[in-house]
Design a protein around this motif. Structure first.
Motif, short mmCIF file in Angstrom:
data_model
loop_
_atom_site.label_atom_id
_atom_site.label_comp_id
_atom_site.label_asym_id
_atom_site.label_seq_id
_atom_site.Cartn_x
_atom_site.Cartn_y
_atom_site.Cartn_z
N UNK A 168 0.82 -1.28 0.07
CA UNK A 168 -0.07 -0.05 -0.05
C UNK A 168 0.78 1.17 0.14
N UNK A 169 2.04 1.12 0.62
CA UNK A 169 3.01 2.43 0.48
C UNK A 169 3.55 2.70 -0.84
N UNK A 170 4.00 3.83 -0.98
CA UNK A 170 4.46 4.46 -2.25
C UNK A 170 5.67 3.50 -2.60
N UNK A 171 5.70 3.05 -3.83
CA UNK A 171 6.93 2.25 -4.07
C UNK A 171 6.99 0.73 -4.08
N UNK A 172 5.70 0.20 -3.11
CA UNK A 172 5.61 -1.21 -3.08
C UNK A 172 5.57 -2.07 -4.51
N UNK A 173 4.58 -1.64 -5.30
CA UNK A 173 4.48 -2.06 -6.54
C UNK A 173 5.56 -2.26 -7.47
N UNK A 174 6.42 -1.20 -7.39
CA UNK A 174 7.60 -1.04 -8.21
C UNK A 174 8.72 -2.01 -7.61
N UNK A 175 8.54 -2.15 -6.26
CA UNK A 175 9.35 -3.19 -5.47
C UNK A 175 9.13 -4.67 -5.92
N UNK A 176 7.78 -4.97 -5.92
CA UNK A 176 7.31 -6.26 -6.39
C UNK A 176 7.84 -6.61 -7.73
N UNK A 177 7.60 -5.34 -8.77
CA UNK A 177 7.96 -5.62 -10.02
C UNK A 177 9.37 -5.95 -10.25
N UNK A 178 10.20 -5.33 -9.33
CA UNK A 178 11.75 -5.71 -9.64
C UNK A 178 11.98 -6.98 -9.25
N UNK A 179 11.29 -7.25 -7.95
CA UNK A 179 11.53 -8.53 -7.51
C UNK A 179 11.16 -9.81 -8.25
N UNK A 180 9.91 -9.60 -9.12
CA UNK A 180 9.48 -10.55 -10.31
C UNK A 180 10.51 -10.65 -11.07
N UNK A 181 11.07 -9.69 -11.62
CA UNK A 181 12.00 -9.60 -12.74
C UNK A 181 13.49 -10.27 -12.24
N UNK A 182 13.61 -9.97 -11.02
CA UNK A 182 14.63 -10.88 -10.34
C UNK A 182 14.89 -12.38 -10.40
N UNK A 183 13.60 -12.62 -9.99
CA UNK A 183 13.15 -14.21 -10.05
C UNK A 183 13.21 -14.47 -11.38
N UNK A 184 12.67 -13.99 -12.54
CA UNK A 184 12.71 -14.36 -13.84
C UNK A 184 14.18 -14.29 -14.53
N UNK A 185 14.85 -13.57 -13.89
CA UNK A 185 16.42 -13.64 -14.47
C UNK A 185 17.00 -14.96 -13.91
N UNK A 186 16.82 -15.19 -12.72
CA UNK A 186 17.22 -16.54 -12.23
C UNK A 186 16.67 -17.70 -12.73
N UNK A 187 15.57 -17.70 -13.17
CA UNK A 187 14.84 -18.94 -13.82
C UNK A 187 15.35 -19.08 -15.06
N UNK A 188 15.84 -18.12 -16.01
CA UNK A 188 16.52 -17.97 -17.20
C UNK A 188 18.01 -18.56 -17.08
N UNK A 189 18.52 -18.39 -15.99
CA UNK A 189 20.07 -18.86 -15.74
C UNK A 189 19.72 -20.46 -15.39
N UNK A 190 19.00 -20.68 -14.46
CA UNK A 190 18.70 -22.08 -14.24
C UNK A 190 17.99 -23.10 -15.42
#
Ligand SMILES: [Mg+2]
Length: 390
Positions: free
Chosen positions: A188-210
């Motif tokens: 709910x706080x400012x920046x939450x959604x952007x933080x989640x989006x960045x986190x999901x992109x990090x997970x996608x990057x690791x899936x690509x490597x794996x």
């Protein structure tokens, strides 16, 4: 004569008088504590007990809320442990239990867990057997680990996590965990959604490597509430996770678990069998994660695994730890019917493997336990001294 002494007489006196031969009567005589500097995420606190005949045992008490408080409590507990024999593990648990329960953090749990592991190391050495033989014997001696790259990844971006994942894969690991939502604002706080989006992109990057076949583990570090956690679950579905860990604080986990098509995991901070029972009864997760540094030690790790076994739940011990805590957990994992995979705090420091002799080794993510007595390792004091906390 009390009831226990009377029973001892019936049993031939051995119980009442503890007639253990001098050679196998390991009286705890002294203790040393080694505080080793690791990185911005914390130090390693190593306990070494010594018996009156010079047998030593290692244990780990790292990652409490503060090293100074943990060390102070280890010293307090040791004052009562001194003069007892290294078999008195249940006595230590009973003695320390009220102190642990009084606290709202893991300080006392870490302290008692570190001392407890060292007692088992001594027991194994005195009896001439590896610790896993003391926990029911080895069902396996190859202990599969996943690489937790969270603690070694300073740059919290897809590029940062991709680089760490590439190192882990190059080192032979085919299972990787990350917790890319650390530091994001509250839901709910400012920046939450952007933080989640960045986190999901990090997970996608690791899936690509794996690649498609590697095992990908994601830890939410309880940064979500139930509604935002349920959104995260949906976004994780295409990533084919091995597990999704602690999306919300414990009260929200059963709802997340019911909604999640993937396996869920959690419970790293739990202490005491009633806590594990309650957590499992609530249907919090599919896989429980007791930590040998927080749950009370090796015997409590085995007991909590037994509680999970009664619920038909697999166990995957939590454990960013030094090679000492890792070895302690691995010996118990060897004997666990419901063991799944063990955590390795990957890549934190390049001298990690040399903190012990023989050096810690992984082949394709697997640690092979030997038949050396106790935990099978000794502290490399030169390395501990070189990285001593000033
Ligand atoms: Mg976790």
């Amino acid at each position: 004569m009390n009831r226990r002494q009377a029973l001892g007489v019936v049993l031939g006196g051995a119980w009442a008088t503890r007639e253990i031969s001098a050679a196998t009567r390991p009286v705890i005589a002294s203790m040393e504590i080694f505080q080793v500097k690791v990185n911005h995420r914390g130090n390693w606190v190593i306990v070494r007990l010594k018996t009156d005949t010079g047998v030593t045992g290692l244990g780990e008490a790292s990652h409490g809320p503060g090293d100074a408080a943990t060390i102070k409590l280890i010293e307090q507990l040791f004052a009562s442990l001194k003069g007892r024999i290294a078999f008195d593990v249940e006595w230590l648990h009973g003695y320390a239990d009220p102190i642990v329960r009084q606290q709202q953090n893991t300080t006392a749990a870490s302290a008692v867990s570190g001392l407890e592991q060292a007692m088992w190391d001594i027991q194994g050495k005195v009896l001439g057997v590896p610790c896993y033989e003391l926990f029911g014997g080895a069902l396996r001696r190859d202990i599969r680990h996943y690489a937790n790259i969270n603690r070694c990844t300073v740059e919290r971006t897809p590029a940062g996590f991709r680089a760490s994942a590439r190192r882990a894969v190059a080192d032979g690991f085919d299972a990787i965990k990350l917790a890319p939502f650390d530091g994001i604002p509250k839901p709910g706080a400012a920046g939450f959604q952007a933080g989640v989006d960045n986190g999901v992109a990090c997970i996608e990057a690791v899936r690509e490597v794996l690649g498609a076949k590697g095992d990908l583990l994601v830890d939410g570090h309880d940064r979500f509430d139930v509604p935002t956690g349920l959104e995260l679950v949906k976004r994780m579905v295409p990533l084919n996770l091995y597990w999704l860990e602690e999306v919300t604080p414990p009260p929200g986990l059963p709802e997340i678990d019911r909604a999640a098509p993937m396996k869920t995991a959690g419970g790293e901070l739990l202490y005491g069998l009633p806590a594990f029972k309650q957590y499992l009864q609530a249907g919090s997760v599919d896989i429980i994660m007791p930590d040998v540094k927080y749950c009370g030690g090796m015997l409590e790790l085995k007991k909590s695994a037994a509680v999970a076994e009664a619920f038909g739940v697999p166990v995957s011990p939590h454990g960013p730890a030094s090679p000492i805590g890792n070895a302690a957990a691995a010996h118990v994992c060897a004997s666990m019917p419901n063991f799944l995979i063990l955590e390795l705090g990957y890549g934190e420091v390049d001298w990690r493997q040399n903190l012990v002799t023989p050096p810690e080794r992984f082949e394709r993510g697997v640690m092979k336990l030997t038949d050396k007595p106790g935990l099978g390792i000794e502290l490399n004091e030169a390395v501990a001294a070189a990285h001593r906390v000033a």
